[in-house]
Design a protein around this motif. Structure first.
Motif, PDB file in Angstrom:
ATOM      1  N   VAL A  56       0.807  -1.121   0.171  1.00  0.00           N
ATOM      2  CA  VAL A  56      -0.004  -0.014  -0.168  1.00  0.00           C
ATOM      3  C   VAL A  56       0.771   1.145   0.031  1.00  0.00           C
ATOM      4  CG1 VAL A  56      -1.544   1.409   1.289  1.00  0.00           C
ATOM      5  CG2 VAL A  56      -2.000  -1.151   1.115  1.00  0.00           C
ATOM      6  N   SER A  57       1.940   1.274   0.781  1.00  0.00           N
ATOM      7  CA  SER A  57       2.737   2.252   0.840  1.00  0.00           C
ATOM      8  C   SER A  57       3.536   2.629  -0.426  1.00  0.00           C
ATOM      9  CB  SER A  57       3.821   2.284   2.072  1.00  0.00           C
ATOM     10  OG  SER A  57       3.321   2.186   3.179  1.00  0.00           O
ATOM     11  N   MET A  61       3.252   5.945  -2.818  1.00  0.00           N
ATOM     12  CA  MET A  61       4.484   6.656  -3.241  1.00  0.00           C
ATOM     13  C   MET A  61       4.544   6.672  -4.732  1.00  0.00           C
ATOM     14  SD  MET A  61       7.891   5.826  -0.843  1.00  0.00           S
ATOM     15  CE  MET A  61       7.661   3.782  -1.279  1.00  0.00           C
ATOM     16  N   ALA A  62       3.845   5.806  -5.446  1.00  0.00           N
ATOM     17  CA  ALA A  62       3.758   5.939  -6.990  1.00  0.00           C
ATOM     18  C   ALA A  62       2.762   6.764  -7.476  1.00  0.00           C
ATOM     19  CB  ALA A  62       3.374   4.490  -7.395  1.00  0.00           C
ATOM     20  N   ARG A  66      -5.611   9.039  -3.724  1.00  0.00           N
ATOM     21  CA  ARG A  66      -6.962   8.876  -3.265  1.00  0.00           C
ATOM     22  C   ARG A  66      -6.675   7.802  -2.151  1.00  0.00           C
ATOM     23  NH1 ARG A  66     -11.836  11.358  -5.803  1.00  0.00           N
ATOM     24  NH2 ARG A  66     -10.885  12.867  -6.958  1.00  0.00           N
ATOM     25  N   LEU A  67      -5.797   6.716  -2.603  1.00  0.00           N
ATOM     26  CA  LEU A  67      -5.402   5.561  -1.711  1.00  0.00           C
ATOM     27  C   LEU A  67      -4.875   5.924  -0.256  1.00  0.00           C
ATOM     28  CD1 LEU A  67      -5.783   2.392  -1.246  1.00  0.00           C
ATOM     29  CD2 LEU A  67      -3.351   2.341  -2.342  1.00  0.00           C
ATOM     30  N   ALA A  68      -4.046   6.979  -0.511  1.00  0.00           N
ATOM     31  CA  ALA A  68      -3.401   7.641   0.852  1.00  0.00           C
ATOM     32  C   ALA A  68      -4.495   8.325   1.807  1.00  0.00           C
ATOM     33  CB  ALA A  68      -2.525   8.915   0.284  1.00  0.00           C
TER      34      ALA A  68
END
Length: 72
Positions: A56-57, A61-62, A66-68
């Motif tokens: 997930v991290s 970073m990519a 929205r996932l963050a």
């Protein structure tokens, strides 16, 4: 099923990010299942959770902002 519908329709929940997270977790669990079934090698549960958090991290970073927001 109700939980999934609530999560994807709740105000402020990024739907695409939620689906990405579900797919990411399912993919990692599937790979772990295959490892245990076919190679007789399995990770401890906490190690699998850490691996998923690391993925997930990496996705964040990519650039999946929205996932963050979802896991933030």
């Amino acid at each position: 099923m109700d939980w999934c519908i609530k999560m994807t329709t709740a105000p402020g929940t990024p739907c695409k990010a939620f689906h990405s997270l579900v797919l990411l977790v399912a993919w990692e669990v599937w790979k772990e299942r295959n490892s245990r079934t076919f190679r007789h090698l399995g990770l401890p549960t906490l190690t699998l959770f850490a691996k998923i958090k690391d993925k997930v991290s990496t996705w964040i970073m990519a650039g999946t902002t929205r996932l963050a927001q979802l896991v933030g």
